[in-house]
Write an enzyme that holds these catalytic residues in place. Structure first.
Site, short mmCIF file in Angstrom:
data_model
loop_
_atom_site.label_atom_id
_atom_site.label_comp_id
_atom_site.label_asym_id
_atom_site.label_seq_id
_atom_site.Cartn_x
_atom_site.Cartn_y
_atom_site.Cartn_z
CB THR A 211 -0.98 -0.02 1.20
OG1 THR A 211 -1.94 1.04 1.04
CG2 THR A 211 -0.26 0.15 2.53
CG ASN A 212 -0.52 4.59 -1.24
OD1 ASN A 212 -1.25 5.31 -0.56
ND2 ASN A 212 -0.96 3.92 -2.31
CG ASP A 213 3.21 6.65 3.86
OD1 ASP A 213 2.97 5.67 4.57
OD2 ASP A 213 4.36 7.05 3.61
#
Length: 400
Positions: A211-213
């Site tokens: 995923t990402n932030d």
């Protein structure tokens, strides 16, 4: 929405009064002027002085305590108010309102009120479900009063049930949505807007994912801003960590494929599509069905590209106004302009996520809006909701 509104707040005798203190603060922070009237029972829970300090106005208590000789106090308050809020509204106060009983300051002032009245019931579940209370609520609804539905949760009696007073923020949202529905000729009235938000997740195994932030805050702010401009908003969200905005239809997704499917389902009927989500560019070529054990010193993952949803929409669009986002750490303008052309978007909103006050998981943002029909528009650091309003203003100027 409430800026400049004059609100008469009628407080009756229930344990939920402690929440009303915060409600007064929130109404005032929203720009309203608040005057409070209390029943005798209400003063057993919270002193009038509390509401006097919070509202910066005298508190009305006694029908016969006429402080200003030129005014009849309960009529003056009724005429002064743009709206009335009864919170908490006990079974007794609801019964009086339904049957036109006026035997104290609160009930007398409410009988004289011609402004909209918002009723916030709060009581034990058995009292709420009593046929008399049900009948009274139907009566005041038929009379044109607005009922803000009670919540379900832990009651004062020590068990779970329906009848809790909603949280002040929820009451505020309900009032603002009601006012919004009454407004006509808003800039986005009759328009359907699709907004994506959050960071998608691509499963590696049952306990791990890529995923990402992205927090989803920018997308949620855009959904709220579009709603407040009168749009029918469909929010496709890859996060469940943010409370869903009132008055917005939310579809929860996880993967890039889920998001693509959800967006395409809404695309044909959409007028504006805003791709604010941080969609994973890659996913594991194979999703392992069992947890990968830490047996080897190295683990090599084979990744494959996900569908570029923004580019796909750019190819498919007919009448839709398409807005994309570019979260970059370098060469922001170069990459944003390239994305604008390659993906056939109408606007690209670019930001440098390496900056301290912008980007992922921040309450603020700073962006530059790129378009093929205008010079870049820079928006300095401000709240994400303010940024969202600016983005929609640019979109509206180009659409019109």
């Amino acid at each position: 929405m409430l800026k400049g509104k004059k609100i008469a707040l009628y407080v009756t005798g229930g344990i939920a009064i402690y929440k009303v203190c915060d409600l007064v603060r929130k109404l005032i922070k929203s720009g309203a002027e608040v005057k409070v009237a209390m029943t005798a029972s209400a003063t057993k829970f919270v002193t009038p002085l509390t509401f006097q300090v919070l509202s910066k106005n005298d508190v009305y208590l006694d029908t016969f305590d006429e402080k200003v000789s030129q005014e009849v106090a309960h009529i003056h308050l009724a005429d002064w108010s743009d709206m009335a809020v009864i919170a908490p509204a006990t079974a007794n106060s609801i019964a009086k309102l339904a049957n036109g009983i006026a035997d104290d300051f609160v009930s007398t002032a409410l009988l004289a009120t011609t402004a909209p009245v918002y009723v916030v019931p709060a009581m034990n579940q058995h009292m709420l479900e009593n046929p008399a209370t049900v009948r009274n609520l139907k009566t005041i609804t038929a009379d044109g009063r607005y009922i803000i539905e009670p919540a379900t949760g832990f009651l004062a009696e020590g068990y779970e049930g329906r009848g809790r007073m909603p949280e002040p923020a929820d009451i505020l949202n309900e009032i603002e949505l009601s006012l919004l529905k009454q407004q006509k000729n808003l800039p986005l009235s009759g328009k359907k807007i699709v907004v994506t938000a959050g960071g998608t997740k691509e499963r590696i195994d049952p306990v791990r994912f890529i995923t990402n932030d992205s927090s989803g805050k920018m997308g949620y702010s855009l959904a709220i801003a579009a709603r407040d401009l009168g749009a029918e908003v469909h929010l496709i969200s890859a996060t469940t960590l943010i409370e869903a905005p009132k008055g917005v239809r939310v579809v929860n997704v996880q993967t890039a494929a889920d998001m693509e499917k959800a967006v395409l389902a809404e695309f044909d009927a959409a007028d504006i599509v805003i791709m604010a989500a941080a969609v994973s560019d890659y996913k594991p070529a194979i999703e392992i069905k069992e947890k990968i054990k830490k047996d080897e010193d190295k683990l090599i993952l084979n990744l494959t590209k996900t569908t570029d949803i923004l580019a796909e929409l750019g190819q498919k669009k007919t009448h839709q106004f398409l807005i994309g986002f570019a979260a970059e750490t370098n060469n922001v303008e170069e990459y944003a302009l390239g994305k604008l052309k390659k993906k056939k978007a109408n606007l690209i909103v670019a930001n440098d996520v390496s900056k301290p006050d912008a980007g992922f998981n921040k309450e603020t943002n700073a962006v530059t809006i790129y378009s093929e029909v205008s010079e870049p528009i820079e928006i300095s650091v401000r709240s994400k909701l303010e940024i969202a309003k600016e983005i929609l203003n640019v979109a509206l100027s180009q659409i019109s």
